[in-house]
Design a protein around this motif. Structure first.
Motif, PDB file in Angstrom:
ATOM      1  N   GLU A 245       0.815  -1.206   0.000  1.00  0.00           N
ATOM      2  CA  GLU A 245       0.000   0.000   0.000  1.00  0.00           C
ATOM      3  C   GLU A 245       0.855   1.265   0.000  1.00  0.00           C
ATOM      4  O   GLU A 245       0.343   2.359   0.217  1.00  0.00           O
ATOM      5  CB  GLU A 245      -0.918   0.022   1.234  1.00  0.00           C
ATOM      6  N   THR A 246       2.144   1.112  -0.264  1.00  0.00           N
ATOM      7  CA  THR A 246       3.060   2.230  -0.110  1.00  0.00           C
ATOM      8  C   THR A 246       3.892   2.440  -1.375  1.00  0.00           C
ATOM      9  O   THR A 246       4.418   1.483  -1.938  1.00  0.00           O
ATOM     10  CB  THR A 246       4.021   1.986   1.071  1.00  0.00           C
ATOM     11  N   LYS A 247       4.014   3.681  -1.787  1.00  0.00           N
ATOM     12  CA  LYS A 247       4.899   4.018  -2.890  1.00  0.00           C
ATOM     13  C   LYS A 247       5.519   5.382  -2.608  1.00  0.00           C
ATOM     14  O   LYS A 247       4.953   6.217  -1.892  1.00  0.00           O
ATOM     15  CB  LYS A 247       4.157   4.033  -4.223  1.00  0.00           C
ATOM     16  N   LEU A 249       6.566   9.033  -3.697  1.00  0.00           N
ATOM     17  CA  LEU A 249       6.092  10.043  -4.634  1.00  0.00           C
ATOM     18  C   LEU A 249       7.263  10.875  -5.157  1.00  0.00           C
ATOM     19  O   LEU A 249       8.377  10.815  -4.626  1.00  0.00           O
ATOM     20  CB  LEU A 249       5.070  10.945  -3.944  1.00  0.00           C
ATOM     21  N   THR A 253       8.291  11.948  -0.559  1.00  0.00           N
ATOM     22  CA  THR A 253       7.516  11.433   0.567  1.00  0.00           C
ATOM     23  C   THR A 253       6.847  10.138   0.119  1.00  0.00           C
ATOM     24  O   THR A 253       6.998   9.707  -1.021  1.00  0.00           O
ATOM     25  CB  THR A 253       6.441  12.441   1.015  1.00  0.00           C
ATOM     26  N   ILE A 254       6.104   9.484   1.015  1.00  0.00           N
ATOM     27  CA  ILE A 254       5.390   8.274   0.632  1.00  0.00           C
ATOM     28  C   ILE A 254       3.899   8.558   0.528  1.00  0.00           C
ATOM     29  O   ILE A 254       3.395   9.535   1.080  1.00  0.00           O
ATOM     30  CB  ILE A 254       5.649   7.109   1.612  1.00  0.00           C
ATOM     31  N   SER A 255       3.201   7.703  -0.184  1.00  0.00           N
ATOM     32  CA  SER A 255       1.774   7.873  -0.403  1.00  0.00           C
ATOM     33  C   SER A 255       1.001   7.727   0.902  1.00  0.00           C
ATOM     34  O   SER A 255       1.489   7.165   1.878  1.00  0.00           O
ATOM     35  CB  SER A 255       1.280   6.833  -1.417  1.00  0.00           C
ATOM     36  N   GLY A 256      -0.227   8.245   0.900  1.00  0.00           N
ATOM     37  CA  GLY A 256      -1.098   8.078   2.053  1.00  0.00           C
ATOM     38  C   GLY A 256      -1.090   9.247   3.006  1.00  0.00           C
ATOM     39  O   GLY A 256      -1.253   9.073   4.211  1.00  0.00           O
ATOM     40  N   SER A 260      -3.326   7.270   5.838  1.00  0.00           N
ATOM     41  CA  SER A 260      -2.183   6.483   6.296  1.00  0.00           C
ATOM     42  C   SER A 260      -2.618   5.179   6.957  1.00  0.00           C
ATOM     43  O   SER A 260      -3.536   5.152   7.781  1.00  0.00           O
ATOM     44  CB  SER A 260      -1.349   7.297   7.284  1.00  0.00           C
ATOM     45  N   GLY A 373      -7.163  10.295   0.267  1.00  0.00           N
ATOM     46  CA  GLY A 373      -6.344   9.497  -0.615  1.00  0.00           C
ATOM     47  C   GLY A 373      -5.480  10.318  -1.549  1.00  0.00           C
ATOM     48  O   GLY A 373      -4.618   9.781  -2.232  1.00  0.00           O
ATOM     49  N   ALA A 375      -2.556  12.726  -2.848  1.00  0.00           N
ATOM     50  CA  ALA A 375      -1.165  12.878  -2.429  1.00  0.00           C
ATOM     51  C   ALA A 375      -0.755  14.335  -2.496  1.00  0.00           C
ATOM     52  O   ALA A 375      -1.266  15.101  -3.318  1.00  0.00           O
ATOM     53  CB  ALA A 375      -0.264  12.057  -3.356  1.00  0.00           C
ATOM     54  N   THR A 377       1.440  17.501  -3.566  1.00  0.00           N
ATOM     55  CA  THR A 377       2.166  17.741  -4.796  1.00  0.00           C
ATOM     56  C   THR A 377       3.614  18.096  -4.544  1.00  0.00           C
ATOM     57  O   THR A 377       4.439  18.004  -5.433  1.00  0.00           O
ATOM     58  CB  THR A 377       1.502  18.886  -5.574  1.00  0.00           C
TER      59      THR A 377
END
Length: 383
Positions: A245-247, A249, A253-256, A260, A373, A375, A377
């Motif tokens: 569930e993580t990527k 950006l 930073t990471i998604s969510g 989170s 949800g 992200a 910018t």
């Protein structure tokens, strides 16, 4: 009480529905919840004991020793340090005893690394149900989180082990955060957290960051040794995110940001004698907040019936001000997935309080009507 000689394992099993930030939460209730989990949880979800021989056969221990030894050598070389003693390793039979200093003698640069960095034991795992205080989403993926904060350098080596498979867990993202040398958290404006009239603290990011575990399940951070604040023993917070569930950006930073999730939430502690030695050094010595000793922390005391969440460590030089290298092995079940509620969000416009966090220091909703949800910018956090 489980005796450990070198590597400590601490389970970070988050319990859905009872995760909350503190201060502002019921410490006694949290301790009772943790005790109930430890009593009723199946062994595979709260112990690494079944993994010890398997990890040994696979050469995990020897690789850990080599990695830690090389890390310390490289740090000392970079800092120009030539230590002759003060290498600390041995554990007390009681984790709440004030002294865990090594009883080894004649320790120098020729001492066998297995003596300093090896392990022949694991420990029982326990849940962590405290999310905070002051978890902030949107922090940068970075190893060095010290920024310009004054304090004793702290280099951390944290390994993640799957309690179901006894394998290291690669590509798990870990948030790590703690207060600074005088007990203040970045990213939050709240009573009891430094100057509550200083709104600029909402836009600070010191002592916070995210890292991804490597193929050996290892995460390394560079920070400053944490200070203390009233009501809790000195500690560091960690929170892991489910890999699927993580990527990362484009902004680092990471998604969510607003959605989170966490596999585990936990806290890591230090020996009381080490804390006492640190508190004699400026700026820690200027901290006016009341010190809570390990022995007086009710949450920690409850955990110590079954686990030993104290980092092992060595001094990097002959004086504590030269820095500390510390390590711990974290046992976790990566199938866990719990929604977490941050105290604040760090966005391209800066920090935004979360009024729904349910704790002092919360306040504010996702800025600009950003949908759940979405992200950020860009992140304004420094590298």
């Amino acid at each position: 009480m489980v005796h450990l000689s070198a590597v400590v394992a601490i389970g970070l099993t988050a319990l859905a529905g009872i995760v909350s930030a503190h201060p502002g939460h019921d410490v006694k209730a949290e301790a009772a919840e943790r005790a109930a989990f430890l009593k009723n949880a199946p062994v595979h979800s709260r112990s690494l004991a079944q993994c010890a021989s398997r990890l040994q056969r696979r050469g995990q221990q020897s690789r850990n020793v080599a990695r830690r030894h090389m890390a310390v050598k490289n740090i000392r070389r970079r800092l120009g340090l030539q230590p002759t003693n003060h290498l600390l390793k041995a554990r007390s039979d009681s984790a709440l005893d004030t002294s865990h200093h090594s009883n080894l003698t004649g320790v120098d640069s020729s001492t066998d690394p297995d003596v300093l960095f090896g392990t022949d034991a694991t420990c029982i795992l326990g849940p962590e149900v405290t999310q905070g205080p002051y978890y902030v989403t949107g922090e940068l993926v970075r190893e060095n989180i010290a920024e310009s904060q004054e304090g004793i350098p702290l280099y951390m080596d944290i390994q993640l082990i799957n309690t179901n498979t006894c394998e290291p867990i690669p590509e798990i993202y870990m948030d790590l955060w703690h207060c600074n040398s005088t007990g203040v958290y970045s990213g939050v404006v709240a009573s009891g957290n430094g100057n509550s009239d200083d709104e600029t603290n909402l836009n600070t990011t010191f002592n916070r960051g995210v890292q991804k575990s490597n193929k050996e399940g290892v995460i390394q951070f560079q920070s400053n040794f944490p200070g203390h604040y009233t009501g809790r023993a000195t500690h560091i917070h960690v929170l892991t995110h489910p890999a699927n569930e993580t990527k990362v950006l484009a902004n680092g930073t990471i998604s969510g940001l607003y959605t989170s999730h966490s596999s585990h939430v936990g806290q890591i502690f230090f020996d009381q004698d080490l804390i006492s030695a640190v508190d004699e050094v400026a700026p820690y010595s200027t901290n006016t907040q009341e010190l809570t000793a390990n022995a007086d922390d009710s949450i920690l005391a409850e955990e110590l019936d079954t686990i030993d969440p104290f980092m092992e460590y060595v001094y990097l030089g002959d004086d504590i001000s030269d820095g500390i290298f510390a390590w711990i092995t974290v046992g976790m079940d990566p199938t866990q997935d719990t929604t977490v509620t941050p105290a604040a969000y760090y966005t391209e416009e800066g920090g935004v309080e979360n009024e729904n966090s349910g704790a002092p220091g919360g306040g504010g909703s996702p800025p600009g009507g950003v949908p759940s949800g979405a992200a950020p910018t860009a992140s304004a956090a420094p590298p």
